[in-house]
Motif scaffolding. Sequence first.
Motif, PDB file in Angstrom:
ATOM      1  N   MET A  22     138.620 -14.277  43.355  1.00 61.09           N
ATOM      2  CA  MET A  22     138.053 -15.046  42.251  1.00 61.09           C
ATOM      3  C   MET A  22     136.740 -15.712  42.670  1.00 61.09           C
ATOM      4  SD  MET A  22     137.652 -18.333  40.785  1.00 61.09           S
ATOM      5  CE  MET A  22     138.635 -19.268  41.915  1.00 61.09           C
ATOM      6  N   VAL A  23     136.686 -16.218  43.900  1.00 63.79           N
ATOM      7  CA  VAL A  23     135.462 -16.856  44.399  1.00 63.79           C
ATOM      8  C   VAL A  23     134.321 -15.835  44.432  1.00 63.79           C
ATOM      9  CG1 VAL A  23     134.383 -17.916  46.434  1.00 63.79           C
ATOM     10  CG2 VAL A  23     136.652 -18.678  45.680  1.00 63.79           C
ATOM     11  N   VAL A  24     134.591 -14.631  44.895  1.00 66.08           N
ATOM     12  CA  VAL A  24     133.572 -13.579  44.935  1.00 66.08           C
ATOM     13  C   VAL A  24     133.126 -13.226  43.515  1.00 66.08           C
ATOM     14  CG1 VAL A  24     133.138 -11.147  45.494  1.00 66.08           C
ATOM     15  CG2 VAL A  24     134.270 -12.633  47.167  1.00 66.08           C
ATOM     16  N   LEU A  25     134.089 -13.056  42.611  1.00 66.43           N
ATOM     17  CA  LEU A  25     133.739 -12.748  41.225  1.00 66.43           C
ATOM     18  C   LEU A  25     132.878 -13.857  40.619  1.00 66.43           C
ATOM     19  CD1 LEU A  25     137.016 -11.217  39.738  1.00 66.43           C
ATOM     20  CD2 LEU A  25     134.937 -10.016  40.461  1.00 66.43           C
ATOM     21  N   LYS A  26     133.198 -15.100  40.915  1.00 64.11           N
ATOM     22  CA  LYS A  26     132.430 -16.229  40.390  1.00 64.11           C
ATOM     23  C   LYS A  26     130.978 -16.156  40.865  1.00 64.11           C
ATOM     24  CE  LYS A  26     132.316 -21.311  40.286  1.00 64.11           C
ATOM     25  NZ  LYS A  26     130.941 -21.544  40.664  1.00 64.11           N
ATOM     26  N   LYS A  27     130.781 -15.905  42.149  1.00 65.21           N
ATOM     27  CA  LYS A  27     129.414 -15.817  42.686  1.00 65.21           C
ATOM     28  C   LYS A  27     128.645 -14.676  42.041  1.00 65.21           C
ATOM     29  CE  LYS A  27     129.736 -19.266  45.482  1.00 65.21           C
ATOM     30  NZ  LYS A  27     129.106 -20.521  45.125  1.00 65.21           N
ATOM     31  N   LEU A  28     129.297 -13.522  41.872  1.00 70.09           N
ATOM     32  CA  LEU A  28     128.627 -12.372  41.263  1.00 70.09           C
ATOM     33  C   LEU A  28     128.424 -12.565  39.765  1.00 70.09           C
ATOM     34  CD1 LEU A  28     130.428  -9.495  43.167  1.00 70.09           C
ATOM     35  CD2 LEU A  28     128.087 -10.334  43.529  1.00 70.09           C
ATOM     36  N   TYR A  29     129.329 -13.272  39.122  1.00 73.03           N
ATOM     37  CA  TYR A  29     129.195 -13.575  37.694  1.00 73.03           C
ATOM     38  C   TYR A  29     127.948 -14.435  37.485  1.00 73.03           C
ATOM     39  CZ  TYR A  29     130.888 -14.724  32.959  1.00 73.03           C
ATOM     40  OH  TYR A  29     131.033 -14.857  31.597  1.00 73.03           O
ATOM     41  N   GLU A  30     127.717 -15.360  38.423  1.00 68.85           N
ATOM     42  CA  GLU A  30     126.564 -16.255  38.342  1.00 68.85           C
ATOM     43  C   GLU A  30     125.271 -15.567  38.776  1.00 68.85           C
ATOM     44  OE1 GLU A  30     127.906 -19.400  40.894  1.00 68.85           O
ATOM     45  OE2 GLU A  30     129.118 -20.334  39.321  1.00 68.85           O
ATOM     46  N   GLU A  31     125.372 -14.688  39.770  1.00 72.45           N
ATOM     47  CA  GLU A  31     124.184 -14.006  40.299  1.00 72.45           C
ATOM     48  C   GLU A  31     124.579 -12.612  40.784  1.00 72.45           C
ATOM     49  OE1 GLU A  31     120.639 -14.653  43.590  1.00 72.45           O
ATOM     50  OE2 GLU A  31     122.128 -16.212  43.332  1.00 72.45           O
ATOM     51  N   ASP A  32     124.499 -11.659  39.893  1.00 74.21           N
ATOM     52  CA  ASP A  32     124.907 -10.292  40.196  1.00 74.21           C
ATOM     53  C   ASP A  32     123.907  -9.632  41.136  1.00 74.21           C
ATOM     54  OD1 ASP A  32     126.757  -8.282  39.979  1.00 74.21           O
ATOM     55  OD2 ASP A  32     125.989  -7.498  38.086  1.00 74.21           O
ATOM     56  N   GLY A  33     124.407  -8.703  41.953  1.00 73.32           N
ATOM     57  CA  GLY A  33     123.523  -7.939  42.819  1.00 73.32           C
ATOM     58  C   GLY A  33     123.235  -8.581  44.162  1.00 73.32           C
ATOM     59  N   LEU A  34     124.045  -9.550  44.572  1.00 76.30           N
ATOM     60  CA  LEU A  34     123.870 -10.156  45.891  1.00 76.30           C
ATOM     61  C   LEU A  34     124.205  -9.124  46.956  1.00 76.30           C
ATOM     62  CD1 LEU A  34     125.709 -13.541  45.224  1.00 76.30           C
ATOM     63  CD2 LEU A  34     123.243 -13.252  45.575  1.00 76.30           C
ATOM     64  N   ASN A  35     123.564  -9.222  48.113  1.00 77.30           N
ATOM     65  CA  ASN A  35     123.947  -8.309  49.187  1.00 77.30           C
ATOM     66  C   ASN A  35     125.108  -8.916  49.968  1.00 77.30           C
ATOM     67  OD1 ASN A  35     122.971  -9.784  51.566  1.00 77.30           O
ATOM     68  ND2 ASN A  35     120.913  -9.256  50.881  1.00 77.30           N
ATOM     69  N   GLN A  36     125.740  -8.111  50.800  1.00 74.37           N
ATOM     70  CA  GLN A  36     126.941  -8.558  51.499  1.00 74.37           C
ATOM     71  C   GLN A  36     126.672  -9.761  52.390  1.00 74.37           C
ATOM     72  OE1 GLN A  36     129.139  -4.306  51.900  1.00 74.37           O
ATOM     73  NE2 GLN A  36     129.864  -5.867  53.282  1.00 74.37           N
ATOM     74  N   ASN A  37     125.517  -9.813  53.041  1.00 73.62           N
ATOM     75  CA  ASN A  37     125.201 -10.959  53.902  1.00 73.62           C
ATOM     76  C   ASN A  37     125.074 -12.237  53.083  1.00 73.62           C
ATOM     77  OD1 ASN A  37     125.187  -9.369  56.199  1.00 73.62           O
ATOM     78  ND2 ASN A  37     122.991  -9.009  56.112  1.00 73.62           N
ATOM     79  N   GLU A  38     124.397 -12.162  51.937  1.00 70.96           N
ATOM     80  CA  GLU A  38     124.258 -13.333  51.071  1.00 70.96           C
ATOM     81  C   GLU A  38     125.626 -13.789  50.569  1.00 70.96           C
ATOM     82  OE1 GLU A  38     119.924 -12.402  48.994  1.00 70.96           O
ATOM     83  OE2 GLU A  38     121.709 -11.377  48.236  1.00 70.96           O
ATOM     84  N   LEU A  39     126.441 -12.831  50.175  1.00 71.98           N
ATOM     85  CA  LEU A  39     127.766 -13.139  49.656  1.00 71.98           C
ATOM     86  C   LEU A  39     128.651 -13.766  50.740  1.00 71.98           C
ATOM     87  CD1 LEU A  39     129.115 -12.948  46.931  1.00 71.98           C
ATOM     88  CD2 LEU A  39     129.848 -10.636  47.506  1.00 71.98           C
ATOM     89  N   ALA A  40     128.553 -13.271  51.951  1.00 69.85           N
ATOM     90  CA  ALA A  40     129.321 -13.841  53.067  1.00 69.85           C
ATOM     91  C   ALA A  40     128.931 -15.298  53.281  1.00 69.85           C
ATOM     92  CB  ALA A  40     129.091 -13.032  54.338  1.00 69.85           C
ATOM     93  N   VAL A  64     131.346  -3.046  42.362  1.00 69.86           N
ATOM     94  CA  VAL A  64     130.837  -1.813  42.975  1.00 69.86           C
ATOM     95  C   VAL A  64     129.827  -2.208  44.039  1.00 69.86           C
ATOM     96  CG1 VAL A  64     131.205  -0.285  41.006  1.00 69.86           C
ATOM     97  CG2 VAL A  64     129.060  -1.515  41.198  1.00 69.86           C
ATOM     98  N   ARG A  65     129.813  -1.424  45.114  1.00 75.75           N
ATOM     99  CA  ARG A  65     128.832  -1.622  46.179  1.00 75.75           C
ATOM    100  C   ARG A  65     127.825  -0.489  46.097  1.00 75.75           C
ATOM    101  NH1 ARG A  65     132.572  -2.815  51.433  1.00 75.75           N
ATOM    102  NH2 ARG A  65     133.998  -1.391  50.401  1.00 75.75           N
ATOM    103  N   GLU A  66     126.552  -0.851  46.129  1.00 78.55           N
ATOM    104  CA  GLU A  66     125.492   0.160  46.093  1.00 78.55           C
ATOM    105  C   GLU A  66     124.540  -0.086  47.247  1.00 78.55           C
ATOM    106  OE1 GLU A  66     123.607   0.142  42.262  1.00 78.55           O
ATOM    107  OE2 GLU A  66     125.477   0.561  41.203  1.00 78.55           O
ATOM    108  N   GLN A  67     124.107   1.013  47.841  1.00 81.65           N
ATOM    109  CA  GLN A  67     123.154   0.916  48.939  1.00 81.65           C
ATOM    110  C   GLN A  67     121.827   0.373  48.413  1.00 81.65           C
ATOM    111  OE1 GLN A  67     121.908   4.628  50.906  1.00 81.65           O
ATOM    112  NE2 GLN A  67     122.893   3.779  52.740  1.00 81.65           N
ATOM    113  N   ASN A  68     121.275  -0.595  49.121  1.00 79.32           N
ATOM    114  CA  ASN A  68     120.006  -1.199  48.732  1.00 79.32           C
ATOM    115  C   ASN A  68     118.893  -0.156  48.805  1.00 79.32           C
ATOM    116  OD1 ASN A  68     117.359  -2.665  49.490  1.00 79.32           O
ATOM    117  ND2 ASN A  68     118.644  -4.300  48.693  1.00 79.32           N
ATOM    118  N   ALA A  69     118.058  -0.115  47.780  1.00 81.67           N
ATOM    119  CA  ALA A  69     116.987   0.886  47.710  1.00 81.67           C
ATOM    120  C   ALA A  69     115.948   0.698  48.810  1.00 81.67           C
ATOM    121  CB  ALA A  69     116.312   0.828  46.341  1.00 81.67           C
ATOM    122  N   ASP A  70     115.708  -0.551  49.202  1.00 81.39           N
ATOM    123  CA  ASP A  70     114.685  -0.836  50.210  1.00 81.39           C
ATOM    124  C   ASP A  70     115.204  -0.771  51.637  1.00 81.39           C
ATOM    125  OD1 ASP A  70     112.807  -1.307  48.168  1.00 81.39           O
ATOM    126  OD2 ASP A  70     113.442  -3.407  48.009  1.00 81.39           O
TER     127      ASP A  70
END
Length: 135
Positions: A22-40, A64-70
């Motif tokens: 739920m904590v992870v969903l909350k962070k992504l709900y507020e700011e979608d597209g965070l990378n794993q390091n930011e989310l950690a 879903v996890r997607e590889q960063n384009a950059d």
Amino acid sequence: MVDYHLQEAFHKNGLDLTKEQMVVLKKLYEEDGLNQNELASLTFRDKSSLARLLAKMESKKYIVREQNADDKRVNDIYITKTGKLLFEKTRPIIKMVIDIMEDGVSVVEKDMMIAILQKIQYNLAEKTTPITKIV
């Protein structure tokens, strides 16, 4: 204790969700597209335990996890429609648990508790007192 009651409330309301998810969903709900390091960092989790948590959430179709384009070494995390709907269902359940917790607690007591917890959080996060082995 709060974790237990929150988990129990999710279960009783038919939500297949842990507090950590739920904590992870909350962070992504507020700011979608965070990378794993930011989310950690935002969820105060180490990278390996977050990776395991995300794998479980991905298998449930919450994210879903997607590889960063950059930078191909980085994964960006996105909440799915299923994840958004699930998170929105948690809101009234969380409010109910908070209402139960706060029953009979005055505004003054809440303010005092918040102030004490903020001091403790500051002490743990900001002070550089070395922890030594006690003999």
